[in-house]
Design an enzyme around this catalytic site. Structure first.
Site, PDB file in Angstrom:
ATOM      1  N   TYR A   1      60.414   8.700  35.112  1.00  0.00           N
ATOM      2  CA  TYR A   1      61.289   9.532  34.281  1.00  0.00           C
ATOM      3  C   TYR A   1      62.135   8.601  33.408  1.00  0.00           C
ATOM      4  CZ  TYR A   1      63.570  13.810  32.878  1.00  0.00           C
ATOM      5  OH  TYR A   1      64.038  14.858  32.132  1.00  0.00           O
TER       6      TYR A   1
ATOM      7  N   LYS B   1      40.231  30.657  41.425  1.00  0.00           N
ATOM      8  CA  LYS B   1      39.450  29.997  40.376  1.00  0.00           C
ATOM      9  C   LYS B   1      39.938  28.556  40.208  1.00  0.00           C
ATOM     10  CE  LYS B   1      36.342  30.922  37.167  1.00  0.00           C
ATOM     11  NZ  LYS B   1      35.347  31.963  37.110  1.00  0.00           N
TER      12      LYS B   1
ATOM     13  N   GLU C   1      39.889  34.671  31.985  1.00  0.00           N
ATOM     14  CA  GLU C   1      39.300  35.308  33.163  1.00  0.00           C
ATOM     15  C   GLU C   1      39.789  36.750  33.291  1.00  0.00           C
ATOM     16  OE1 GLU C   1      36.756  34.505  36.414  1.00  0.00           O
ATOM     17  OE2 GLU C   1      37.480  33.051  34.966  1.00  0.00           O
ATOM     18  N   ASP C   2      38.900  37.626  33.699  1.00  0.00           N
ATOM     19  CA  ASP C   2      39.250  38.995  34.092  1.00  0.00           C
ATOM     20  C   ASP C   2      40.089  39.741  33.043  1.00  0.00           C
ATOM     21  OD1 ASP C   2      37.831  38.413  36.322  1.00  0.00           O
ATOM     22  OD2 ASP C   2      39.465  38.577  37.761  1.00  0.00           O
TER      23      ASP C   2
ATOM     24  N   ASP D   1      33.856  35.152  32.441  1.00  0.00           N
ATOM     25  CA  ASP D   1      33.152  36.408  32.748  1.00  0.00           C
ATOM     26  C   ASP D   1      32.012  36.639  31.760  1.00  0.00           C
ATOM     27  OD1 ASP D   1      34.960  37.273  34.901  1.00  0.00           O
ATOM     28  OD2 ASP D   1      36.409  37.366  33.282  1.00  0.00           O
TER      29      ASP D   1
ATOM     30  N   ALA E   1      26.721  46.809  28.315  1.00  0.00           N
ATOM     31  CA  ALA E   1      27.105  46.139  27.064  1.00  0.00           C
ATOM     32  C   ALA E   1      28.572  45.739  27.085  1.00  0.00           C
ATOM     33  CB  ALA E   1      26.805  47.054  25.881  1.00  0.00           C
ATOM     34  N   GLY E   2      29.037  45.273  28.269  1.00  0.00           N
ATOM     35  CA  GLY E   2      30.397  44.728  28.371  1.00  0.00           C
ATOM     36  C   GLY E   2      30.385  43.248  28.023  1.00  0.00           C
TER      37      GLY E   2
ATOM     38  N   ALA F   1      30.057  40.417  29.825  1.00  0.00           N
ATOM     39  CA  ALA F   1      29.005  39.554  30.373  1.00  0.00           C
ATOM     40  C   ALA F   1      27.654  39.880  29.759  1.00  0.00           C
ATOM     41  CB  ALA F   1      28.957  39.700  31.893  1.00  0.00           C
TER      42      ALA F   1
ATOM     43  N   ASN G   1      27.844  43.742  40.753  1.00  0.00           N
ATOM     44  CA  ASN G   1      28.493  43.329  41.999  1.00  0.00           C
ATOM     45  C   ASN G   1      29.419  44.427  42.506  1.00  0.00           C
ATOM     46  OD1 ASN G   1      27.863  40.904  43.262  1.00  0.00           O
ATOM     47  ND2 ASN G   1      28.811  39.684  41.629  1.00  0.00           N
TER      48      ASN G   1
ATOM     49  N   ASN H   1      28.594  32.067  39.197  1.00  0.00           N
ATOM     50  CA  ASN H   1      29.286  31.341  38.117  1.00  0.00           C
ATOM     51  C   ASN H   1      29.795  29.969  38.529  1.00  0.00           C
ATOM     52  OD1 ASN H   1      28.852  33.712  36.767  1.00  0.00           O
ATOM     53  ND2 ASN H   1      30.901  33.817  35.879  1.00  0.00           N
TER      54      ASN H   1
END
Length: 751
Positions: free
Chosen positions: A41, A96, A138-139, A164, A197-198, A200, A289, A321
Site C-alpha cells: 500500500y 460459476k 450469466e442467467d 448460456d 429459439a432462446g 442458447a 434440462n 458448459n
C-alpha cells in the site's frame, strides 16, 4: 453412471459450512512486516499506479486484471427456475466463479446487478471494465441478453461472453463435429432442425452456420412452430435472422428426413415417431434440462443408429458448459484478448472434438466406470479429463492471435502448454485419481461406527457417489433415527445395516477370535463380549472373513484404543510392520509424514521399514518418492544422541538396496528446499523431498497438526500401511467428508 443424489439439507449445509458461501480472497504477497505493508500500500503502491497511468497495458503486469473474470447476472433466468432476481442468483454466480478457479485457475468474482433495465445493466458493466480481464454474462433472459451482450462487445475492449448462449453452442458444436465424423456426413450437407429459439438455441445455430452449415438447411422452431419467412406471430429480430423460405409449419413436419436435431426446449418435445422419420444415422442433441426432449432410451428404441447427447451426467455424451468457458477464458486471458470471437469459439469446439478422438487416460475411464473410446457413446470429452487444461486454451489463444484480437501474443506455444500443465493443483488430480480408482473397485466398505451421524453421512455419500456398497455396523432403529435427523431418512433403505444380532456368522467370528486370544488370558465370555458388543472388533472380524472389502473406523474413539481393538483380529502393530503415513497437501504440493500412528520411538531398523512403507503409499498415490530422514541436525551436525538413529537409518536402506531416492539426516528446510540443498552438493535427492520420516510419533503428530492449524493444509490420513487387509483409522475430529476420503483410500487399498 448413477445420478448423484442429495437432500435439500445437504445442499444447504454445503453452502453454509465451513463458512457461508463458496470462496474467499487470499493475499498472494507477504503481508507480515511494516516493509511489506509499505510496498503493498502507501507509499510503494504509487509506483505501479504511475506506471499504469503512463502505459495502461502494464495493468496486466502489476495487477490481477489479467487473471480476473467477473461473473455477472441480474437473475432474470436462473438455471431452469426463472426470474429469481439478482440476490436469488448469487449462489449460482458464486458457483460459476469457483468452477473458473477449479478447472482453469481463473480468478473470478460474482457480481449481481439489481436491474432489469438493459441500459442500466450495460452502463454498470461498462464502468467496471478497468477491473477485469473478461466478463462472463450469466442467467439473463432473452431477448435482453442479446442486446446486452452485443452492446457490451461494442463498447468494451475485453472479452464479453454470455455463457448460456455461446458455452452451450461451443460444446454442442464439438459434439456435432464428432457425430458427423462417425456418420460420414458433412456439415454443409446436413439438414438441421433446432427446437427452442432462446439464447442458447440461436447461439447454437449461429455458430454452426459460421462453421459451414447452410442457412437453407437449418429449420428453427419455437413454441409457435417453424420460423418461416413471412411469419409475424411471436417474432423478434434474432428469430427473423433464421427464418427460412419453407412450407414446413410444425416440428413434426420439419423432422422428416432431418439429419440433426438440436433441442434447447422442454421435456417430451420430441416423440419416437419424429425420431423414426429422421434420415439414417440421425444426430439428436436433446439438451433440455433437467429432462431432455427425448431420452436416449426412447430414441434408441426406434432408431438403433441414432447418436444421442443430453445435458445430463447420467447419460453418455453430456453437453456440459464446464468443458468450454473456463478454457475459453484461460486462453483469452493469457493473450490479453480484446474479445472472444467466432474463430476462438470454433477453435475451442474443434480442440474438444479432437480430444474426444484421442486415447482416454485410465483415470478418466475409472472415473466413469467404463472404458471410454471414441464412438457413438463418447463424442464429447469428460469434464474431469486432466488434458483439457493444456489442450483447449492453446487452441483458443492461437485463434485469438490469428484473428488479431490478442494484445500480447504467445511466442512459444510449447512452453505455454507446459505452464498450463503445471498450473492446476496436482493434489486435485491425486484425489481425483483415488476417487476414480475407488469407483472402479466397487468395494463393500464396512463403516464400524454406525451410531455416529458423521459416519452415517459418509456411508450414504460413499454409496450415492458410486464408490461401492456401504455396510454400516449399528442398530437399525438408531441408524434410522440419526439419518432422519440428518435429513437423510430416505437413505435407510439403501444402506445395509449389520450387527451381531442379525448376522449368521457370529459363532464363526467367536471361534476365530478365541483361537487368536486364548493364550492371552481371554476366555469364551470375554470373546463373546468383544465379538458381539464391540463394533470395532465385530467390524474387523467381518473384514477378516471376507464379509467386506475394507474397513473405516476410529471417528468416535482415540486411534491408539482403536488400534488395540483391531489387533485382536489383525497384526496391525509395530512388531508386524504396520505404519501410519499422513499425506499433507498444501499450495499444490504433497508431502507424506511417517510414522504418525503406530511406532512410538522407532530405532534405525524401524525407521528404514517406515521409509519403505511410506514410499509404497506415495507410489500408490501416483507420487515418485524422495525420502528424507528429518531431524534438528543435518548430516551429523550438531551431534546428538537423539539424532544418531536418523543418521544411521539411511545406511540401513543403503544395505537393503531400495529402489527409491533417500537421504538424511537433515533439517526440514534442507529436505524441502532445493536452494538449501545446494549447500550440500554430495546429497542424493534430485529435488525437494516428498516423504519425511520423523524421529518419533510425537514429532509426527506435532508437525501434522501444526501444518493443519497454522498453514491451512489439507490432511489425509493417517493411512494405515502394512496390514493384510485394507483398514483406515480416522481421527475423532474428522468431518463426514474426511471419513469419506478415508473410505475411498480403503477402497483403493492404499497402503
Amino acid at each position: 453412471m448413477a445420478k448423484s443424489k442429495f437432500t435439500p439439507e445437504e445442499a444447504l449445509a454445503f453452502h453454509l459450512e465451513p463458512t457461508p458461501g463458496k470462496f474467499e480472497i487470499q493475499a498472494t504477497v507477504p503481508m507480515t512486516t511494516q516493509r511489506d505493508l509499505s510496498l503493498a500500500y502507501s507509499p510503494g503502491v504509487a509506483v505501479p499506479c504511475l506506471a499504469i497511468e503512463e502505459n495502461p497495458e502494464t495493468a496486466y503486469d502489476y495487477t490481477n486484471k489479467g487473471n480476473l473474470v467477473a461473473v455477472i447476472s441480474n437473475g432474470t433466468a436462473v438455471l431452469g427456475l426463472g426470474n429469481l432476481g439478482a440476490l436469488g442468483s448469487k449462489p449460482v454466480m458464486e458457483g460459476k466463479a469457483v468452477l473458473f478457479k477449479r478447472f482453469a485457475d481463473v480468478n473470478s468474482i460474482d457480481i449481481e446487478l439489481d436491474t432489469e433495465d438493459p441500459e442500466a445493466f450495460i452502463n454498470a458493466v461498462k464502468l467496471m471494465g478497468p477491473t477485469f480481464g473478461g466478463i462472463n454474462l450469466e442467467d439473463i433472459k432473452a431477448p435482453e441478453c442479446f442486446i446486452i451482450e452485443q452492446r457490451l462487445k461494442e463498447v468494451m475492449d475485453i472479452p464479453v461472453f454470455h455463457d448460456d448462449q455461446h458455452g452451450t453452442a461451443v460444446i454442442c458444436a464439438a459434439g456435432l463435429i464428432n457425430a458427423l465424423h462417425l456418420s460420414g456426413k458433412k456439415i454443409a450437407d446436413v439438414r438441421i432442425v433446432l427446437n427452442g429459439a432462446g439464447a442458447a438455441g440461436i447461439a447454437c445455430i449461429e455458430l454452426l452456420k459460421a462453421m459451414g452449415a447452410r442457412h437453407e438447411n437449418c429449420v428453427v422452431c419455437d413454441t409457435k412452430g417453424v420460423i418461416f419467412q413471412g411469419r409475424t406471430e411471436g417474432m423478434n429480430q434474432w428469430k427473423s435472422a433464421h427464418a427460412v423460405d419453407t412450407d414446413l409449419r410444425t416440428l413434426e413436419e420439419a423432422m422428416k428426413g432431418a439429419d440433426v436435431f438440436l433441442g434447447v426446449s422442454v421435456k417430451g418435445a420430441v416423440t419416437e415417431d419424429m425420431v423414426a422419420s429422421m434420415a439414417p444415422d440421425p444426430v439428436i442433441f436433446a439438451m433440455a434440462n433437467p429432462d431432455p426432449e427425448i431420452t436416449p432410451e426412447e430414441a434408441h428404441a426406434v432408431r438403433a443408429d441414432a447418436i444421442v447427447a443430453t445435458g445430463r451426467s447420467d447419460y453418455p455424451n453430456q453437453v456440459n458448459n464446464v468443458l468450454g468457458f473456463p478454457y475459453l477464458f484461460r486462453g483469452a486471458l493469457d493473450v490479453h484478448a480484446r474479445a472472444i470471437n467466432d474463430e476462438m469459439k470454433i477453435a475451442c469446439a474443434e480442440a474438444l472434438a479432437r480430444l474426444a478422438r484421442e486415447d482416454v487416460p485410465d483415470e478418466v475411464d475409472m472415473a466413469y466406470g467404463r472404458k471410454l473410446t471414441f464412438g457413438r457413446d463418447y463424442i464429447i470429452p469428460a469434464p474431469f479429463d486432466p488434458r483439457l487444461i493444456h489442450k483447449i486454451p492453446p487452441a483458443v489463444a492461437k485463434a485469438c492471435m490469428d484473428t488479431g484480437a490478442a494484445r500480447r501474443p504467445i511466442v512459444d506455444m510449447d512452453a505455454y502448454e507446459v505452464t498450463l500443465k503445471t498450473r492446476m493443483d496436482p493434489t486435485a488430480s491425486i484425489m481425483r485419481s483415488i476417487n476414480a480408482r475407488a469407483r472402479a473397485a466397487q468395494a463393500r466398505m464396512i463403516f464400524a461406527e454406525g451410531d455416529d451421524p458423521r459416519v452415517l453421512r459418509a456411508a450414504v455419500q460413499y454409496q450415492r457417489s458410486g464408490y461401492g456398497h456401504a455396510l454400516v455396523v449399528g442398530r437399525e432403529p438408531d441408524v434410522k433415527a440419526k439419518l432422519e435427523a440428518a435429513g437423510l431418512g430416505d437413505a435407510v433403505a439403501e444402506l445395509e445395516i449389520v450387527n451381531a444380532a442379525n448376522t449368521d456368522h457370529l459363532d464363526q467370528y467367536k471361534d476365530f477370535l478365541y483361537s487368536r486370544l486364548q493364550r492371552k488370558g481371554v476366555d469364551h465370555q470375554d470373546v463373546h463380549r468383544l465379538a458381539a458388543r464391540d463394533r470395532h472388533v465385530f467390524s474387523a472380524l467381518m473384514l477378516a472373513h471376507g464379509h467386506g472389502d475394507g474397513l473405516v473406523t476410529g471417528a468416535t474413539r482415540k486411534s491408539a484404543h482403536v488400534l488395540e481393538l483391531i489387533n485382536h483380529v489383525f497384526d496391525a502393530d509395530a512388531e508386524h510392520g504396520a505404519v501410519g503415513v499422513t499425506a499433507i497437501m498444501h499450495k499444490g504440493r504433497i508431502v507424506f509424514i511417517a510414522d504418525t500412528l503406530v511406532h512410538e520411538w522407532p530405532d534405525q531398523e524401524d525407521l528404514a521399514n517406515i521409509a519403505e512403507r511410506a514410499a509404497g503409499v506415495a507410489r500408490h498415490l501416483g507420487v515418485e518418492p524422495r525420502v528424507a530422514f528429518v531431524s534438528f541436525s543435518t548430516f551429523g551436525y550438531p551431534r546428538s544422541e537423539r539424532a544418531e538413529k536418523m543418521h544411521q537409518a539411511p545406511k540401513v536402506l543403503e544395505a537393503r538396496g531400495v529402489n527409491f531416492e533417500f537421504e538424511g539426516e537433515m533439517t526440514v528446510d534442507v529436505a524441502l528446499n532445493t536452494v538449501a540443498q545446494e549447500a550440500y552438493p554430495f546429497q542424493r535427492l534430485t529435488g525437494p523431498a516428498n516423504v519425511l520420516v520423523v524421529p518419533a510419533r510425537h514429532s509426527a503428530s506435532i508437525s501434522v497438526k501444526l501444518m493443519q492449524e497454522m498453514g491451512g493444509a489439507t490432511v489425509v490420513g493417517p493411512i494405515l500401511s502394512g496390514v493384510d487387509q485394507s483398514i483406515q483409522i480416522c481421527s475423532t475430529n474428522f468431518t463426514a467428508n474426511d471419513i469419506l476420503n478415508m473410505a475411498v483410500l480403503a477402497a483403493c487399498k492404499v497402503g
